[in-house]
Write a protein that holds these residues in place. Structure first.
Motif, PDB file in Angstrom:
ATOM      1  N   GLU A  78      24.252  20.651  43.160  1.00  0.00           N
ATOM      2  CA  GLU A  78      23.189  19.654  42.969  1.00  0.00           C
ATOM      3  C   GLU A  78      22.334  19.625  44.221  1.00  0.00           C
ATOM      4  O   GLU A  78      22.825  19.313  45.307  1.00  0.00           O
ATOM      5  N   THR A  79      21.072  19.964  44.077  1.00  0.00           N
ATOM      6  CA  THR A  79      20.177  20.091  45.221  1.00  0.00           C
ATOM      7  C   THR A  79      18.978  19.175  45.072  1.00  0.00           C
ATOM      8  O   THR A  79      18.381  19.098  44.004  1.00  0.00           O
ATOM      9  N   SER A  80      18.620  18.507  46.151  1.00  0.00           N
ATOM     10  CA  SER A  80      17.343  17.802  46.205  1.00  0.00           C
ATOM     11  C   SER A  80      16.503  18.481  47.282  1.00  0.00           C
ATOM     12  O   SER A  80      17.036  19.068  48.225  1.00  0.00           O
ATOM     13  N   ALA A  81      15.203  18.430  47.118  1.00  0.00           N
ATOM     14  CA  ALA A  81      14.280  18.996  48.104  1.00  0.00           C
ATOM     15  C   ALA A  81      13.288  17.915  48.500  1.00  0.00           C
ATOM     16  O   ALA A  81      12.798  17.168  47.651  1.00  0.00           O
ATOM     17  N   PHE A  92      -4.808  18.969  55.144  1.00  0.00           N
ATOM     18  CA  PHE A  92      -3.384  18.741  54.920  1.00  0.00           C
ATOM     19  C   PHE A  92      -2.671  20.077  54.815  1.00  0.00           C
ATOM     20  O   PHE A  92      -3.238  21.071  54.362  1.00  0.00           O
ATOM     21  N   VAL A  93      -1.404  20.081  55.219  1.00  0.00           N
ATOM     22  CA  VAL A  93      -0.574  21.282  55.140  1.00  0.00           C
ATOM     23  C   VAL A  93       0.874  20.873  54.850  1.00  0.00           C
ATOM     24  O   VAL A  93       1.348  19.856  55.342  1.00  0.00           O
ATOM     25  N   ILE A  94       1.527  21.654  53.996  1.00  0.00           N
ATOM     26  CA  ILE A  94       2.961  21.451  53.772  1.00  0.00           C
ATOM     27  C   ILE A  94       3.678  22.111  54.935  1.00  0.00           C
ATOM     28  O   ILE A  94       3.538  23.317  55.156  1.00  0.00           O
ATOM     29  N   THR A  95       4.397  21.307  55.702  1.00  0.00           N
ATOM     30  CA  THR A  95       5.039  21.807  56.915  1.00  0.00           C
ATOM     31  C   THR A  95       6.533  22.024  56.770  1.00  0.00           C
ATOM     32  O   THR A  95       7.132  22.716  57.592  1.00  0.00           O
ATOM     33  N   LYS A  96       7.139  21.430  55.741  1.00  0.00           N
ATOM     34  CA  LYS A  96       8.587  21.490  55.687  1.00  0.00           C
ATOM     35  C   LYS A  96       9.091  21.285  54.267  1.00  0.00           C
ATOM     36  O   LYS A  96       8.516  20.522  53.506  1.00  0.00           O
ATOM     37  N   SER A  97      10.169  21.982  53.953  1.00  0.00           N
ATOM     38  CA  SER A  97      10.935  21.722  52.730  1.00  0.00           C
ATOM     39  C   SER A  97      12.387  21.594  53.142  1.00  0.00           C
ATOM     40  O   SER A  97      12.987  22.547  53.651  1.00  0.00           O
ATOM     41  N   GLU A  98      12.943  20.409  52.959  1.00  0.00           N
ATOM     42  CA  GLU A  98      14.327  20.150  53.334  1.00  0.00           C
ATOM     43  C   GLU A  98      15.192  20.137  52.080  1.00  0.00           C
ATOM     44  O   GLU A  98      15.053  19.261  51.227  1.00  0.00           O
ATOM     45  N   LEU A  99      16.072  21.121  51.976  1.00  0.00           N
ATOM     46  CA  LEU A  99      17.007  21.194  50.860  1.00  0.00           C
ATOM     47  C   LEU A  99      18.281  20.473  51.241  1.00  0.00           C
ATOM     48  O   LEU A  99      18.819  20.674  52.333  1.00  0.00           O
ATOM     49  N   ASP A 100      18.781  19.650  50.345  1.00  0.00           N
ATOM     50  CA  ASP A 100      20.048  18.954  50.557  1.00  0.00           C
ATOM     51  C   ASP A 100      20.939  19.260  49.356  1.00  0.00           C
ATOM     52  O   ASP A 100      20.616  18.887  48.232  1.00  0.00           O
ATOM     53  N   GLU A 133       8.585  25.426  57.389  1.00  0.00           N
ATOM     54  CA  GLU A 133       9.988  25.407  57.784  1.00  0.00           C
ATOM     55  C   GLU A 133      10.826  25.051  56.552  1.00  0.00           C
ATOM     56  O   GLU A 133      10.520  24.102  55.844  1.00  0.00           O
ATOM     57  N   VAL A 134      11.889  25.816  56.321  1.00  0.00           N
ATOM     58  CA  VAL A 134      12.807  25.534  55.213  1.00  0.00           C
ATOM     59  C   VAL A 134      14.173  25.298  55.821  1.00  0.00           C
ATOM     60  O   VAL A 134      14.725  26.176  56.500  1.00  0.00           O
ATOM     61  N   SER A 135      14.723  24.105  55.614  1.00  0.00           N
ATOM     62  CA  SER A 135      16.048  23.782  56.152  1.00  0.00           C
ATOM     63  C   SER A 135      17.002  23.495  55.008  1.00  0.00           C
ATOM     64  O   SER A 135      16.589  23.204  53.883  1.00  0.00           O
ATOM     65  N   LEU A 136      18.300  23.605  55.311  1.00  0.00           N
ATOM     66  CA  LEU A 136      19.354  23.353  54.325  1.00  0.00           C
ATOM     67  C   LEU A 136      20.483  22.603  54.975  1.00  0.00           C
ATOM     68  O   LEU A 136      20.985  22.998  56.028  1.00  0.00           O
ATOM     69  N   THR A 137      20.880  21.494  54.371  1.00  0.00           N
ATOM     70  CA  THR A 137      22.141  20.840  54.713  1.00  0.00           C
ATOM     71  C   THR A 137      22.975  20.883  53.450  1.00  0.00           C
ATOM     72  O   THR A 137      22.443  20.893  52.335  1.00  0.00           O
ATOM     73  N   HIS A 138      24.297  20.943  53.613  1.00  0.00           N
ATOM     74  CA  HIS A 138      25.133  20.980  52.417  1.00  0.00           C
ATOM     75  C   HIS A 138      26.440  20.252  52.644  1.00  0.00           C
ATOM     76  O   HIS A 138      26.910  20.129  53.769  1.00  0.00           O
ATOM     77  N   THR A 139      26.985  19.773  51.543  1.00  0.00           N
ATOM     78  CA  THR A 139      28.300  19.172  51.507  1.00  0.00           C
ATOM     79  C   THR A 139      29.076  19.921  50.440  1.00  0.00           C
ATOM     80  O   THR A 139      28.634  20.051  49.313  1.00  0.00           O
ATOM     81  N   LEU A 140      30.251  20.437  50.856  1.00  0.00           N
ATOM     82  CA  LEU A 140      31.101  21.171  49.930  1.00  0.00           C
ATOM     83  C   LEU A 140      32.358  20.366  49.686  1.00  0.00           C
ATOM     84  O   LEU A 140      33.088  20.036  50.618  1.00  0.00           O
TER      85      LEU A 140
END
Length: 142
Positions: A78-81, A92-100, A133-140
């Motif tokens: 299950e991912t949210s962005a 305007f500019v999209i600077t980041k997409s944070e995936l959780d 910038e594309v970042s990812l945090t995750h919980t397993l």
């Protein structure tokens, strides 16, 4: 090769204009968008939330296929962005997409999972198209 389409129409100009957006599949069909849906929480959609949904779904599917290729056959992903839109140089500019990501994959080693998830983040087509910038945090959950 796969080609998908979307379309948009904008009646009026600037803040007073009202837009409609549609997708080839019909999931969006003349869905409203405009200044109010983008910056003021009016009902409707906006480009950033559509990009967030596209990125979350693309990454999640890429990870699912990578885990299957690694030999895993069960699990839940299950991912949210979260897309960040910043002002820059008068525009305007999209600077980041944070995936959780919240994941449950029975039997997967945490280090192997982290490697597979990082590769999916780097290589899903939407990550590759974003100039941000594309970042990812995750919980397993084992």
């Amino acid at each position: 090769m796969t080609t998908r389409t979307g379309s948009a129409r904008y009646d009026g100009l600037g803040k007073d204009g009202k837009g409609r957006v549609s997708t080839q599949s019909g999931v969006l069909n003349d869905s409203p968008y405009g200044f109010g849906t983008r910056f003021e929480n009016e009902p409707g959609t906006n480009p950033e939330e559509l990009i967030a949904a596209a990125h979350a779904s693309c990454f999640t599917m890429a990870l699912s296929f990578a885990l299957a290729k690694a030999g895993y056959s069960d699990g839940t992903l299950e991912t949210s962005a979260k897309i960040t839109l910043d002002q820059k140089d008068g525009g305007f500019v999209i600077t980041k997409s944070e995936l959780d990501l919240k994941a449950s994959v029975p039997g997967v080693d945490a280090d192997q999972f982290a490697d597979i998830a990082a590769d999916a983040k780097a290589n899903c087509p939407v990550s590759k198209v974003l100039n941000a910038e594309v970042s990812l945090t995750h919980t397993l959950n084992g």
